[in-house]
Design an enzyme around this catalytic site. Structure first.
Site, PDB file in Angstrom:
ATOM      1  N   LYS A  48      20.027 -44.873  29.266  1.00 39.43           N
ATOM      2  CA  LYS A  48      19.868 -45.929  28.258  1.00 39.43           C
ATOM      3  C   LYS A  48      20.568 -47.212  28.696  1.00 39.43           C
ATOM      4  CE  LYS A  48      17.724 -42.719  26.397  1.00 39.43           C
ATOM      5  NZ  LYS A  48      16.307 -42.601  26.709  1.00 39.43           N
ATOM      6  N   GLU A  58      26.130 -50.512  20.300  1.00 40.66           N
ATOM      7  CA  GLU A  58      25.082 -51.345  19.696  1.00 40.66           C
ATOM      8  C   GLU A  58      25.523 -51.720  18.296  1.00 40.66           C
ATOM      9  OE1 GLU A  58      20.903 -49.516  21.547  1.00 40.66           O
ATOM     10  OE2 GLU A  58      21.373 -49.289  19.437  1.00 40.66           O
ATOM     11  N   HIS A  89      16.798 -36.637  12.594  1.00 41.42           N
ATOM     12  CA  HIS A  89      16.235 -37.145  13.850  1.00 41.42           C
ATOM     13  C   HIS A  89      14.995 -36.392  14.312  1.00 41.42           C
ATOM     14  CE1 HIS A  89      19.563 -39.753  13.846  1.00 41.42           C
ATOM     15  NE2 HIS A  89      20.445 -38.795  14.025  1.00 41.42           N
ATOM     16  N   ARG A 122       6.531 -40.227  28.335  1.00 40.81           N
ATOM     17  CA  ARG A 122       5.707 -39.022  28.201  1.00 40.81           C
ATOM     18  C   ARG A 122       4.648 -39.270  27.136  1.00 40.81           C
ATOM     19  NH1 ARG A 122      10.299 -38.082  24.762  1.00 40.81           N
ATOM     20  NH2 ARG A 122       9.510 -38.129  22.635  1.00 40.81           N
TER      21      ARG A 122
HETATM   22  C1  MV4 Z   1      20.284 -46.779  15.533  1.00 38.43           C
HETATM   23  C2  MV4 Z   1      20.377 -46.923  14.133  1.00 38.43           C
HETATM   24  C3  MV4 Z   1      21.000 -48.052  13.647  1.00 38.43           C
HETATM   25  N1  MV4 Z   1      21.500 -48.965  14.490  1.00 38.43           N
HETATM   26  N2  MV4 Z   1      20.812 -47.722  16.326  1.00 38.43           N
HETATM   27  C4  MV4 Z   1      18.325 -42.444  15.628  1.00 38.43           C
HETATM   28  C5  MV4 Z   1      17.338 -41.908  16.605  1.00 38.43           C
HETATM   29  C6  MV4 Z   1      17.446 -42.750  17.794  1.00 38.43           C
HETATM   30  N3  MV4 Z   1      16.159 -42.992  18.375  1.00 38.43           N
HETATM   31  C7  MV4 Z   1      18.099 -44.002  17.336  1.00 38.43           C
HETATM   32  N4  MV4 Z   1      18.552 -43.781  16.003  1.00 38.43           N
HETATM   33  C8  MV4 Z   1      19.153 -44.775  15.338  1.00 38.43           C
HETATM   34  N5  MV4 Z   1      19.683 -45.740  16.100  1.00 38.43           N
HETATM   35  C9  MV4 Z   1      21.406 -48.783  15.812  1.00 38.43           C
HETATM   36  N6  MV4 Z   1      21.921 -49.705  16.626  1.00 38.43           N
HETATM   37  C10 MV4 Z   1      19.837 -45.920  13.326  1.00 38.43           C
HETATM   38  C11 MV4 Z   1      19.233 -44.836  13.931  1.00 38.43           C
HETATM   39  C12 MV4 Z   1      18.721 -43.841  13.035  1.00 38.43           C
HETATM   40  C13 MV4 Z   1      17.365 -43.583  12.947  1.00 38.43           C
HETATM   41  C14 MV4 Z   1      16.437 -44.259  13.714  1.00 38.43           C
HETATM   42  C15 MV4 Z   1      15.101 -43.983  13.622  1.00 38.43           C
HETATM   43  C16 MV4 Z   1      14.670 -43.022  12.725  1.00 38.43           C
HETATM   44  C17 MV4 Z   1      15.566 -42.322  11.958  1.00 38.43           C
HETATM   45  C18 MV4 Z   1      16.921 -42.591  12.056  1.00 38.43           C
HETATM   46  C19 MV4 Z   1      17.819 -41.883  11.262  1.00 38.43           C
HETATM   47  C20 MV4 Z   1      19.141 -42.154  11.372  1.00 38.43           C
HETATM   48  C21 MV4 Z   1      19.600 -43.118  12.260  1.00 38.43           C
END
Ligand code: MV4
Length: 506
Positions: free
Chosen positions: A118, A202, A237, A294
């Site tokens: 990442k 982040e 998630h 993918r």
């Molecule tokens: C985040 C976020 C808030 N701020 N990054 C969770 C899965 C991963 N792909 C990234 N995720 C998140 N990253 C920042 N900077 C909140 C989440 C997140 C989330 C994102 C997408 C779908 C569901 C989620 C559930 C909790 C937190």
């Protein structure tokens, strides 16, 4: 025209079945591999040939590069499709396949490795001018640096492991008091899970939506995007419901996100099908999050709306073919929703519910597609992900697709094991879902409210979630999520085409 004589599918379940179908559509022989737990599985029965690759534990079967390559040798397959999960994003596997003289149906090992880190992917993407979540570009080297960077972007922040992704190896950090211990635990967990403890910071995006862009690139310089998928409805998630298009993306935002995704394709010198994930905030600013190198579980909603067979395109591209779709030929028509049907028990904390499927009646009819990996009489094994099918409903409008999905879910009968079908019946009637008004906390808040309404005490995890939600609401001067009526989300207004909300994404 056949692109390969024979393709080995290095996967199981519904995705292996999906790839086998594409092979058959193209007149290509298919080769399944199976573990001892999957003897008699649908994918092994459907393929033209099937080879045992080891015992039930995936580490000794579906994750064994040597065993998969051995099956390729035995069968004489000239190409390997990895599906998703297992070895799909393993750069070493892609390299080993190519070095064995076969074609890996996917991107280069270098692209997989770049996007698997990442930190490296953030650097490559920011060099190409794609907006990303504000934060650190280089790996954090000390507690002091972490504290300095975090106060620069402003609390709360997310601490993320470079080798993580998809919600693995990340931690919410509310204030500087929490930073020291968050760094230690995130690093320790990352080292244990990924063998690498590089972490970065982040800014925390509140109540985001998860919206991703599907791309296809042929490695000859041609690339198109196929619009977005709305993947915000997740539990722990794990995506639960996905749709195409997103109810909050209009053609202007789609074009801008699509262009950004194609810059990510350039940054990675990407080839084959891929997905660029973005977080979208309540002001509809979008930020690059990660790229999945993918085919994705939820690819079928994009297929339903664009009419493009993504697996066929993957095979054509891997065979060296040119992409014969131009961007202007990508037309999105109607709306599609996917429900992930799991063998799990919603009344018992979603524990997997393996066992023999006593009876099965899958829905069909106009606008309904059920990509299943099981059949009646089959015993769902405990060893793997309990996804049993992906139900997709298409309609001319989102409301039509929702009604069709309600109909399809009602037609679905699974006996002998527990499934999450009953939950879909409820979510598909939920006014906020129907309005397209949700964020990433939707399912967790809904389940918590539903359980307290049923008089059940909250689990420790759910209580923590509820406390966090209440704290965030309080800090923002709102009523806690459990106090209905909830404040009207900004999504409700800003998602509407023609809304005059600020457009600040660039
Ligand atoms: C985040 C976020 C808030 N701020 N990054 C969770 C899965 C991963 N792909 C990234 N995720 C998140 N990253 C920042 N900077 C909140 C989440 C997140 C989330 C994102 C997408 C779908 C569901 C989620 C559930 C909790 C937190």
């Amino acid at each position: 025209m056949a692109y390969f004589d024979k393709i080995l599918v290095a996967n199981r379940g519904e995705i292996a079945v999906r790839v086998i179908r594409a092979c058959r559509d193209l007149g290509i022989r298919s080769v399944a591999v199976y573990s001892d737990a999957d003897e008699g599985a649908l994918h092994a029965r459907m393929a033209d040939e099937a080879y045992r690759i080891g015992p039930a534990p995936s580490s000794e079967s579906y994750l064994s590069i040597a065993n998969v390559l051995d099956a390729a040798t035995r069968s004489g397959a000239s190409a390997i499709h990895p599906g998703y999960g297992f070895l799909a994003e393993n750069a070493g596997f892609a390299r080993a396949v190519e070095e064995s003289g076969r074609t890996f149906i996917g991107p280069s090992a270098a692209s997989i490795a770049l996007m698997g880190s990442k930190i490296e992917s953030r650097r490559a993407v920011s060099d190409h001018g794609v907006a990303m979540v504000p934060g650190t570009i280089d790996a954090l080297t000390s507690d002091d640096e972490a504290l300095r960077m975090a106060s620069e972007v402003g609390y709360p922040v997310m601490l993320k492991a470079s080798a993580g992704g998809g919600g693995k190896g990340m931690r919410y950090v509310a204030s500087q008091a929490e930073m020291g211990s968050a760094l230690r635990t995130t690093r320790a967990e990352a080292r244990a899970a990924f063998g690498e403890d590089a972490v970065y910071i982040e800014k925390f995006i509140e109540r985001p939506r998860h919206i991703e862009i599907q791309v296809l690139a042929d490695g000859h310089g041609r690339a198109v995007h196929l619009g977005e998928r709305e993947c915000t409805i997740q539990r722990r998630h794990q995506k639960v419901i996905e749709e195409c298009p997103s109810p909050v993306v209009d053609s202007d935002l789609r074009e801008r996100m699509g262009r950004a995704a194609l810059r990510v394709v350039e940054a990675a010198r990407y080839r084959n099908a891929g997905t660029v994930e973005f977080l979208v905030d309540t002001d509809r600013n979008f930020y690059f999050l990660e790229m999945n190198t993918r085919l994705q579980v939820e690819h079928a909603v994009t297929e339903a709306v664009t009419g493009i067979d993504l697996v066929v395109e993957q095979i054509r591209i891997a065979a060296g073919g040119r992409l014969d779709i131009s961007q202007s030929e990508v037309v999105m028509r109607g709306s599609a929703i996917e429900c992930r049907v799991y063998a799990e028990d919603p009344d018992n904390d979603f524990l997997p519910s393996p066992g023999r499927i006593a009876a099965l009646a899958a829905p069909s009819g106009p606008g309904v597609r059920d990509d299943s990996g099981v059949y009646a009489g089959w015993r769902v094994p405990i060893e793997y992900d309990p996804l049993i099918s992906k139900l997709v409903a298409w309609g001319p409008t989102r409301d039509d697709a929702i009604r069709r999905m309600r109909r399809a879910v009602a037609e679905y009968r699974i006996a002998g094991i527990r499934s999450n079908l009953a939950l879909f019946r409820e979510v598909l009637e939920h006014p906020d879902f129907v309005a397209g008004d949700f964020d990433t906390g939707f399912i967790d808040r809904w389940l918590a409210r539903r359980r307290t309404a049923a008089g059940e005490p909250l689990s420790v995890e759910d209580r923590d979630l509820a406390l966090i939600a209440a704290a965030v609401s309080h800090a923002r001067g709102r009523a806690p999520a459990n106090d209905r009526p909830a404040p009207v989300s900004r999504w409700k207004h800003e998602g509407r085409p023609g809304s005059s909300g600020p457009e600040r994404s660039r």
